[in-house]
Scaffold this active site. Structure first.
Site, PDB file in Angstrom:
ATOM      1  CE  LYS A  13      71.329  36.387  47.550  1.00 30.68           C
ATOM      2  NZ  LYS A  13      70.726  35.118  47.011  1.00 30.68           N
ATOM      3  NE  ARG A  88      66.801  38.929  42.917  1.00 33.47           N
ATOM      4  CZ  ARG A  88      66.577  38.601  44.199  1.00 33.47           C
ATOM      5  NH1 ARG A  88      66.815  39.435  45.162  1.00 33.47           N
ATOM      6  NH2 ARG A  88      66.124  37.409  44.495  1.00 33.47           N
ATOM      7  NE  ARG A 127      64.387  29.851  51.671  1.00 30.60           N
ATOM      8  CZ  ARG A 127      65.090  30.760  50.996  1.00 30.60           C
ATOM      9  NH1 ARG A 127      66.269  31.147  51.416  1.00 30.60           N
ATOM     10  NH2 ARG A 127      64.603  31.295  49.895  1.00 30.60           N
ATOM     11  NE  ARG A 139      61.042  33.687  50.161  1.00 29.71           N
ATOM     12  CZ  ARG A 139      62.216  34.115  49.705  1.00 29.71           C
ATOM     13  NH1 ARG A 139      63.245  34.220  50.524  1.00 29.71           N
ATOM     14  NH2 ARG A 139      62.355  34.443  48.450  1.00 29.71           N
ATOM     15  NE  ARG A 150      62.887  33.006  44.481  1.00 29.66           N
ATOM     16  CZ  ARG A 150      62.998  32.395  45.667  1.00 29.66           C
ATOM     17  NH1 ARG A 150      62.244  31.350  45.962  1.00 29.66           N
ATOM     18  NH2 ARG A 150      63.859  32.837  46.538  1.00 29.66           N
TER      19      ARG A 150
HETATM   20  P1  AMP Z   1      64.710  37.166  47.761  1.00 32.78           P
HETATM   21  O1  AMP Z   1      64.156  37.132  49.145  1.00 32.78           O
HETATM   22  O2  AMP Z   1      65.971  37.956  47.653  1.00 32.78           O
HETATM   23  O3  AMP Z   1      64.857  35.780  47.151  1.00 32.78           O
HETATM   24  O4  AMP Z   1      63.642  37.945  46.859  1.00 32.78           O
HETATM   25  C1  AMP Z   1      62.325  37.463  46.697  1.00 32.78           C
HETATM   26  C2  AMP Z   1      61.667  38.151  45.514  1.00 32.78           C
HETATM   27  O5  AMP Z   1      61.599  39.557  45.742  1.00 32.78           O
HETATM   28  C3  AMP Z   1      62.399  38.002  44.185  1.00 32.78           C
HETATM   29  O6  AMP Z   1      62.090  36.794  43.511  1.00 32.78           O
HETATM   30  C4  AMP Z   1      61.881  39.224  43.435  1.00 32.78           C
HETATM   31  O7  AMP Z   1      60.566  39.030  42.978  1.00 32.78           O
HETATM   32  C5  AMP Z   1      61.842  40.273  44.533  1.00 32.78           C
HETATM   33  N1  AMP Z   1      63.135  40.996  44.684  1.00 32.78           N
HETATM   34  C6  AMP Z   1      63.960  40.989  45.760  1.00 32.78           C
HETATM   35  N2  AMP Z   1      65.036  41.757  45.550  1.00 32.78           N
HETATM   36  C7  AMP Z   1      64.895  42.261  44.294  1.00 32.78           C
HETATM   37  C8  AMP Z   1      65.694  43.105  43.481  1.00 32.78           C
HETATM   38  N3  AMP Z   1      66.868  43.604  43.916  1.00 32.78           N
HETATM   39  N4  AMP Z   1      65.223  43.417  42.237  1.00 32.78           N
HETATM   40  C9  AMP Z   1      64.052  42.944  41.784  1.00 32.78           C
HETATM   41  N5  AMP Z   1      63.263  42.109  42.490  1.00 32.78           N
HETATM   42  C10 AMP Z   1      63.664  41.772  43.741  1.00 32.78           C
END
Ligand code: AMP
Length: 197
Positions: A13, A88, A127, A139, A150
């Site tokens: 994404k 989400r 990654r 990360r 996740r």
């Molecule tokens: P991402 O970079 O999108 O993979 O997000 C990394 C982490 O941030 C996720 O595993 C969640 O802990 C938190 N996070 C990001 N976006 C959301 C969301 N829309 N709702 C809840 N937690 C989020």
């Protein structure tokens, strides 16, 4: 143009969002990036979110909806945006509907990345290795154990968004396992199709 990119972590994404930004002059609204920035800056939200993110769980709807609502108000988002990692949960999707209704704004399309979830674990390891090799920070949640958590969160909470948007006639599916350029082409085709409806 207002788009949502929907798919599990590691589906590509972020990569596609960057391309959409370059091509369409819109902004990328990544809640993951915003939360990581808050953690790095040590803000109140960052302090609340850190442990949850490190464990691969979802931050509360209240926090995430709040940061998106603020970000959408910024002038650079008026031209359009691509949401990456938000919504989400169904509650977040409903909150987004209300936010957009209030602003008399409409979504153009929701692009769903279909992927082989097992192959994603390999992608995430890659990654992390690439970030390390480039001297960039890795990360904390990009390791196989947290990543599986996740994925579980995705299946439990986020997968329900596909039927939510399909029922509204907004869902377009692309093959997220295809090469990056092919995914980009498929997304452009979906955007053209959505604009004809
Ligand atoms: P991402 O970079 O999108 O993979 O997000 C990394 C982490 O941030 C996720 O595993 C969640 O802990 C938190 N996070 C990001 N976006 C959301 C969301 N829309 N709702 C809840 N937690 C989020």
């Amino acid at each position: 143009m207002r788009l949502i990119l929907l798919g599990p972590p590691g589906a590509g994404k972020g990569t596609q969002a960057e391309r959409l930004v370059r091509k369409h002059g819109i902004v990328q609204l990544s809640t993951g990036d915003m939360l990581r920035a808050a953690v790095d800056a040590g803000t109140e939200i960052g302090l609340k979110a850190k442990a949850v993110m490190d464990a691969g769980q979802l931050v509360s709807d209240e926090i995430v909806v709040g940061i998106v609502a603020d970000r959408i108000e910024e002038p650079d988002a008026h031209n359009g945006f691509v949401l990456d990692g938000f919504p989400r949960t169904i509650a977040q999707a409903e909150a987004l509907d209300r936010m957009l209704d209030d602003k008399r704004m409409q979504l153009d399309a929701v692009i769903e990345f279909q992927v082989d979830e097992e192959a994603l674990v390999g992608r995430i390891v890659k990654r992390a290795d690439e970030a390390k090799a480039a001297g960039k920070p890795v990360r904390k949640d990009d390791n196989p154990d947290v990543f599986r958590r996740r994925l579980q969160e995705f299946r439990a909470m986020t997968a329900a968004l596909s039927p939510y948007y399909r029922a509204r006639g907004m869902l377009h599916t692309v093959d997220g396992m295809a090469p990056i350029d092919s995914v980009e082409t498929a997304i452009e085709a979906a955007i053209r199709q959505a604009s004809k409806v």
